[in-house]
Write a protein that holds these residues in place. Structure first.
Motif, short mmCIF file in Angstrom:
data_model
loop_
_atom_site.label_atom_id
_atom_site.label_comp_id
_atom_site.label_asym_id
_atom_site.label_seq_id
_atom_site.Cartn_x
_atom_site.Cartn_y
_atom_site.Cartn_z
N ALA A 9 0.84 -1.20 0.00
CA ALA A 9 0.00 0.00 0.00
C ALA A 9 0.88 1.25 0.00
O ALA A 9 0.60 2.21 -0.74
CB ALA A 9 -0.93 -0.01 1.20
N ILE A 10 1.93 1.24 0.80
CA ILE A 10 2.88 2.36 0.80
C ILE A 10 3.54 2.47 -0.56
O ILE A 10 3.70 3.56 -1.11
CB ILE A 10 3.93 2.17 1.92
N ALA A 11 3.92 1.32 -1.13
CA ALA A 11 4.59 1.31 -2.44
C ALA A 11 3.67 1.87 -3.53
O ALA A 11 4.13 2.57 -4.43
CB ALA A 11 5.05 -0.10 -2.79
N TRP A 12 2.37 1.56 -3.46
CA TRP A 12 1.43 2.11 -4.44
C TRP A 12 1.40 3.64 -4.35
O TRP A 12 1.38 4.32 -5.37
CB TRP A 12 0.02 1.56 -4.22
N ASP A 13 1.38 4.16 -3.13
CA ASP A 13 1.41 5.61 -2.95
C ASP A 13 2.68 6.20 -3.55
O ASP A 13 2.64 7.22 -4.24
CB ASP A 13 1.29 5.98 -1.47
N ILE A 31 12.15 -4.85 -2.49
CA ILE A 31 11.78 -3.69 -3.29
C ILE A 31 11.52 -4.11 -4.73
O ILE A 31 10.54 -3.70 -5.35
CB ILE A 31 12.86 -2.59 -3.23
N GLU A 32 12.40 -4.93 -5.27
CA GLU A 32 12.26 -5.39 -6.65
C GLU A 32 10.97 -6.18 -6.84
O GLU A 32 10.24 -5.97 -7.82
CB GLU A 32 13.47 -6.24 -7.04
N ILE A 33 10.66 -7.06 -5.91
CA ILE A 33 9.43 -7.86 -6.01
C ILE A 33 8.20 -6.96 -5.96
O ILE A 33 7.28 -7.10 -6.78
CB ILE A 33 9.38 -8.92 -4.88
#
Length: 131
Positions: A52-56, A98-100
């Motif tokens: 969810a953080i990564a989507w932001d 991070i890559e995944i």
């Protein structure tokens, strides 16, 4: 009555000791499974929170690159910016994680692009005709 209690208590004590020993063995068999369940659940929860953080962050990177003039390889700029921001927001995340997550989000983000490209090409080939 006193004789009855003096005989009954040791029998009850023996029965309860045996029962508790049996329950203890079963709990010990079951405990690793419970622990694995909670570790998996916590891991899934952490993954979902991180995603969810990564989507932001992904949306921030996309918006930044859309609004600014990016010099050089746009993809590499996005990857570098994404990695930098996610390391700031999720301390301790590894480069492999991070890559995944980045590839997972990229896959979801790009899954409809072929449909959009096909629809755009179809409209270009068959322009709107005024009647």
């Amino acid at each position: 009555m006193n004789d009855f209690l003096s005989i009954f208590y040791p029998i009850l004590f023996t029965f309860l000791t045996g029962f508790l020993a049996y329950v203890g063995k079963e709990v010990l068999k079951f405990a690793p499974k419970v622990a694995e369940y909670w570790v998996a659940k916590i891991g899934l929860t952490n993954y979902q929170e991180t995603k969810a953080i990564a989507w932001d962050i992904w949306n921030v990177v996309e918006e930044h690159c859309r609004l600014s003039q990016v010099v050089g390889d746009k993809v590499q700029v996005k990857v570098t910016m994404f990695e930098t921001l996610i390391k700031q927001k999720v301390p301790g995340i590894t480069n492999a994680e991070i890559e995944i997550i980045r590839q997972s989000i990229a896959g979801e983000f790009n899954k409809n692009k072929p449909l959009i490209i096909n629809a755009t090409e179809k409209n270009i080939q068959q322009p709107y005709q005024h009647q």
